[in-house]
Design a protein around this motif. Structure first.
Motif, PDB file in Angstrom:
ATOM      1  N   UNK A   1       0.833  -1.207   0.000  1.00  0.00           N
ATOM      2  CA  UNK A   1       0.000   0.000   0.000  1.00  0.00           C
ATOM      3  C   UNK A   1       0.865   1.254   0.000  1.00  0.00           C
ATOM      4  N   UNK A   2       1.950   1.223   0.783  1.00  0.00           N
ATOM      5  CA  UNK A   2       2.870   2.361   0.836  1.00  0.00           C
ATOM      6  C   UNK A   2       3.497   2.614  -0.534  1.00  0.00           C
ATOM      7  N   UNK A   3       3.958   1.541  -1.182  1.00  0.00           N
ATOM      8  CA  UNK A   3       4.568   1.686  -2.498  1.00  0.00           C
ATOM      9  C   UNK A   3       3.561   2.207  -3.516  1.00  0.00           C
ATOM     10  N   UNK A   4       2.329   1.710  -3.466  1.00  0.00           N
ATOM     11  CA  UNK A   4       1.303   2.150  -4.410  1.00  0.00           C
ATOM     12  C   UNK A   4       1.048   3.641  -4.285  1.00  0.00           C
ATOM     13  N   UNK A   5       0.914   4.133  -3.060  1.00  0.00           N
ATOM     14  CA  UNK A   5       0.678   5.560  -2.855  1.00  0.00           C
ATOM     15  C   UNK A   5       1.856   6.395  -3.352  1.00  0.00           C
ATOM     16  N   UNK A   6       3.067   5.945  -3.005  1.00  0.00           N
ATOM     17  CA  UNK A   6       4.252   6.703  -3.395  1.00  0.00           C
ATOM     18  C   UNK A   6       4.383   6.784  -4.909  1.00  0.00           C
ATOM     19  N   UNK A   7       4.190   5.665  -5.583  1.00  0.00           N
ATOM     20  CA  UNK A   7       4.371   5.632  -7.033  1.00  0.00           C
ATOM     21  C   UNK A   7       3.271   6.403  -7.746  1.00  0.00           C
ATOM     22  N   UNK A   8       2.035   6.276  -7.270  1.00  0.00           N
ATOM     23  CA  UNK A   8       0.945   7.053  -7.858  1.00  0.00           C
ATOM     24  C   UNK A   8       1.171   8.545  -7.634  1.00  0.00           C
ATOM     25  N   UNK A   9       1.696   8.891  -6.468  1.00  0.00           N
ATOM     26  CA  UNK A   9       1.984  10.287  -6.173  1.00  0.00           C
ATOM     27  C   UNK A   9       3.046  10.872  -7.071  1.00  0.00           C
ATOM     28  N   UNK A  10       3.877  10.017  -7.654  1.00  0.00           N
ATOM     29  CA  UNK A  10       4.915  10.472  -8.581  1.00  0.00           C
ATOM     30  C   UNK A  10       4.462  10.407 -10.039  1.00  0.00           C
ATOM     31  N   UNK A  11       3.190  10.054 -10.253  1.00  0.00           N
ATOM     32  CA  UNK A  11       2.650  10.092 -11.609  1.00  0.00           C
ATOM     33  C   UNK A  11       2.510   8.761 -12.292  1.00  0.00           C
ATOM     34  N   UNK A  12       2.845   7.663 -11.613  1.00  0.00           N
ATOM     35  CA  UNK A  12       2.711   6.352 -12.242  1.00  0.00           C
ATOM     36  C   UNK A  12       1.250   5.913 -12.252  1.00  0.00           C
ATOM     37  N   UNK A  13       0.896   5.080 -13.210  1.00  0.00           N
ATOM     38  CA  UNK A  13      -0.402   4.410 -13.231  1.00  0.00           C
ATOM     39  C   UNK A  13      -0.187   3.067 -12.545  1.00  0.00           C
ATOM     40  N   UNK A  14      -0.865   2.837 -11.416  1.00  0.00           N
ATOM     41  CA  UNK A  14      -0.569   1.704 -10.534  1.00  0.00           C
ATOM     42  C   UNK A  14      -1.719   0.713 -10.521  1.00  0.00           C
ATOM     43  N   UNK A  15      -1.382  -0.556 -10.689  1.00  0.00           N
ATOM     44  CA  UNK A  15      -2.328  -1.643 -10.467  1.00  0.00           C
ATOM     45  C   UNK A  15      -1.801  -2.492  -9.321  1.00  0.00           C
ATOM     46  N   UNK A  16      -2.600  -2.636  -8.279  1.00  0.00           N
ATOM     47  CA  UNK A  16      -2.226  -3.484  -7.151  1.00  0.00           C
ATOM     48  C   UNK A  16      -2.952  -4.809  -7.292  1.00  0.00           C
ATOM     49  N   UNK A  17      -2.201  -5.921  -7.220  1.00  0.00           N
ATOM     50  CA  UNK A  17      -2.810  -7.248  -7.319  1.00  0.00           C
ATOM     51  C   UNK A  17      -2.599  -7.997  -6.014  1.00  0.00           C
ATOM     52  N   UNK A  18      -3.593  -8.775  -5.621  1.00  0.00           N
ATOM     53  CA  UNK A  18      -3.510  -9.571  -4.402  1.00  0.00           C
ATOM     54  C   UNK A  18      -4.387 -10.802  -4.584  1.00  0.00           C
ATOM     55  N   UNK A  19      -3.851 -11.961  -4.208  1.00  0.00           N
ATOM     56  CA  UNK A  19      -4.612 -13.200  -4.363  1.00  0.00           C
ATOM     57  C   UNK A  19      -5.778 -13.307  -3.409  1.00  0.00           C
ATOM     58  N   UNK A  20      -5.768 -12.550  -2.318  1.00  0.00           N
ATOM     59  CA  UNK A  20      -6.862 -12.593  -1.352  1.00  0.00           C
ATOM     60  C   UNK A  20      -8.031 -11.732  -1.787  1.00  0.00           C
ATOM     61  N   UNK A  21      -9.212 -12.073  -1.258  1.00  0.00           N
ATOM     62  CA  UNK A  21     -10.411 -11.292  -1.567  1.00  0.00           C
ATOM     63  C   UNK A  21     -11.330 -11.265  -0.351  1.00  0.00           C
ATOM     64  N   UNK A  22     -10.724 -11.145   0.845  1.00  0.00           N
ATOM     65  CA  UNK A  22     -11.503 -11.117   2.076  1.00  0.00           C
ATOM     66  C   UNK A  22     -11.813  -9.696   2.503  1.00  0.00           C
ATOM     67  N   UNK A  23     -12.409  -9.586   3.674  1.00  0.00           N
ATOM     68  CA  UNK A  23     -12.788  -8.269   4.186  1.00  0.00           C
ATOM     69  C   UNK A  23     -11.578  -7.353   4.352  1.00  0.00           C
TER      70      UNK A  23
END
Length: 489
Positions: A13-35
């Motif tokens: 989550x930290x990396x996603x925010x940082x990279x998006x804040x620098x202008x990157x288009x970010x896709x976060x993937x995770x095998x889980x789908x729980x609450x």
């Protein structure tokens, strides 16, 4: 760039925010789908959409964050770079797909290293099978005592990418130096990292299911030495750490600095008559030694420090001295340091018996160090073995054992090792894995203990068969001891 972030935990989550804040288009993937994953996903997407002031970067430059749950194996189309969370195995299908597409895979530590500015703080790195967090926190305390602006970051819980991108932001004072805890996972994914100085505290089999072999695990730990500019700090008692120094490609003039619980030789720090002394960062290493602190300065007020915590203090002192810290700051920093809970934590003394919580001893190497700190022990052990064997641990510790209380799913493995190597030691095998078992374990241990003994929770196993984490396990032990004292007094 289109960057795929693998994992929706703290570092992801930290990396996603940082990279998006620098202008990157970010896709976060995770095998889980729980609450838990859905809540984290919603928070990320809301952050990207609203430009929350708590985020990193300027909302006007964000290209957005998309989260894909329930599928951590497929590489999103158009990915230019994959940034992985530490726990994802190198053999994950996502990374296989990235390799086939010619896409690099790196970790958040690598991103932080690449994004640091020209006047960025130096990094003092610490890794090892055990003792990393304690050593990094000791190091930060010593650096603070010197008057330096510093922070303990990395695997210790504060994502380093947040600190790097926040340095000097909004008028904040830039950091002078960072004390960086690095796991083998993080080092595996950080090929460009070049620290000012770094230490490998020890090496013992751990996370072999992730790395594939002890050789691969050691090689990833050894990456912390690559490109060091001032000092590579190693454990004199653990030859494998010195071998990693010898194999490292370092800057010209970088020195190998050892630490030992014995009398130090030239270019080493060690112990002489109750004093921590330095024969590395002095003018005449052959004939001169500098007093740094007393052994009693390590976590003062908690009794005689365990040998492994003396070693941790020496490693922290070596890194601080490599950065030019004065001897007095080493002493003052160690005096100011207080260990985290569940790490050789004194809970109580009851009827002449001492109760110690070392729930953080989640592998055999950590448990061996804990057991070596006390003369007569009633040992509470067990949990999830993670593929470990216990013969060597029991052999080395048998003479200290007054009795053993076993809990947890894999307790039979320890019971069998005790039968082979310490058959005369009384063993209580608690055939239950509910959280209430800890209260019974403490009562049984108390029954086995004699005045002068130590009841030691050093499980040598992970906790997740019975508890959410080692913290909850340690809390249960402390609660049980307090129940004991309330009942008896």
């Amino acid at each position: 760039m289109h960057i795929t972030v693998a994992g929706l935990g703290v570092s992801g989550s930290s990396a996603a925010r940082a990279l998006a804040g620098l202008g990157a288009r970010v896709t976060v993937v995770d095998g889980g789908d729980g609450d838990k994953q859905r809540v984290a996903a919603a928070e990320l997407e809301e952050w990207a959409a609203t430009g929350s002031a708590s985020g990193t970067g300027d909302a006007g430059h964000r290209a957005g964050i998309t989260v894909r749950l329930g599928d951590g194996d497929t590489l999103p189309e158009g990915t230019d770079l994959v940034v992985t969370s530490p726990g994802w195995k190198p053999t994950s299908p996502l990374f296989t797909a990235a390799a086939a597409a010619g896409v690099d895979v790196v970790g958040d530590v690598e991103i932080a290293w690449r994004l640091r500015g020209p006047d960025a703080a130096a990094w003092l790195g610490v890794t090892g099978t055990n003792g990393k967090t304690t050593t990094v926190r000791m190091l930060a305390s010593i650096l603070e005592a010197e008057g330096l602006h510093t922070m303990a970051v990395g695997n210790i819980g504060t994502p380093i990418i947040d600190v790097v991108l926040g340095q000097g932001k909004d008028g904040a004072r830039p950091y002078d130096v960072l004390a960086v805890e690095l796991s083998s996972y993080q080092l595996h994914w950080a090929p460009s990292l070049r620290a000012h100085s770094a230490a490998v505290l020890n090496l013992a089999p751990d996370h072999l299911d992730w790395h594939g072999s002890m050789q691969a695990y050691a090689a990833d730990k050894g990456r912390i030495y690559e490109g060091n500019t001032v000092a590579c700090v190693y454990n004199v008692a653990d030859k494998a750490t010195e071998e990693l120094v010898r194999a490292a490609d370092v800057e010209e003039g970088c020195r190998a600095i050892g630490f030992t619980l014995g009398t130090p030789g030239p270019s080493q720090l060690g112990v002489v008559e109750g004093l921590l002394v330095d024969r590395a960062f002095v003018e005449n290493r052959q004939k001169q030694a500098q007093e740094l602190a007393e052994v009693a300065d390590i976590a003062p007020g908690s009794g005689t420090p365990a040998p492994h915590n003396i070693a941790n203090a020496l490693a922290a002192a070596a890194l601080a001295r490599a950065f030019g810290v004065r001897p007095a700051a080493v002493r003052d920093g160690l005096r100011a340091f207080h260990p985290d809970a569940h790490r050789i934590q004194h809970i109580a003394d009851v009827d002449g018996v001492t109760y110690i919580d070392d729930s953080k001893a989640t592998n055999t190497h950590a448990a061996e160090a804990s057991l070596a700190a006390y003369e007569h022990i009633v040992w509470i052990a067990g949990g999830l073995a993670k593929g470990a064997t216990f013969d060597e641990l029991v052999q080395k510790s048998a003479a200290r054992l007054r009795g053993v209380v076993l809990i947890g799913a894999d307790r039979a493995l320890i019971r069998e090792a005790l039968a082979r190597h310490a058959p005369e030691v009384p063993v209580v095998d608690l055939d239950r894995t509910d959280t209430g078992a800890m209260s019974q374990a403490v009562r049984e241990a108390t029954r086995l203990a004699e005045p002068g003994d130590t009841v030691l929770l050093a499980p040598a196993c992970a906790s997740m068969d019975m508890f959410v984490n080692y913290n909850k396990r340690g809390d249960a032990f402390a609660d049980a001891v307090r129940e004991l004292t309330a009942r008896d007094h």
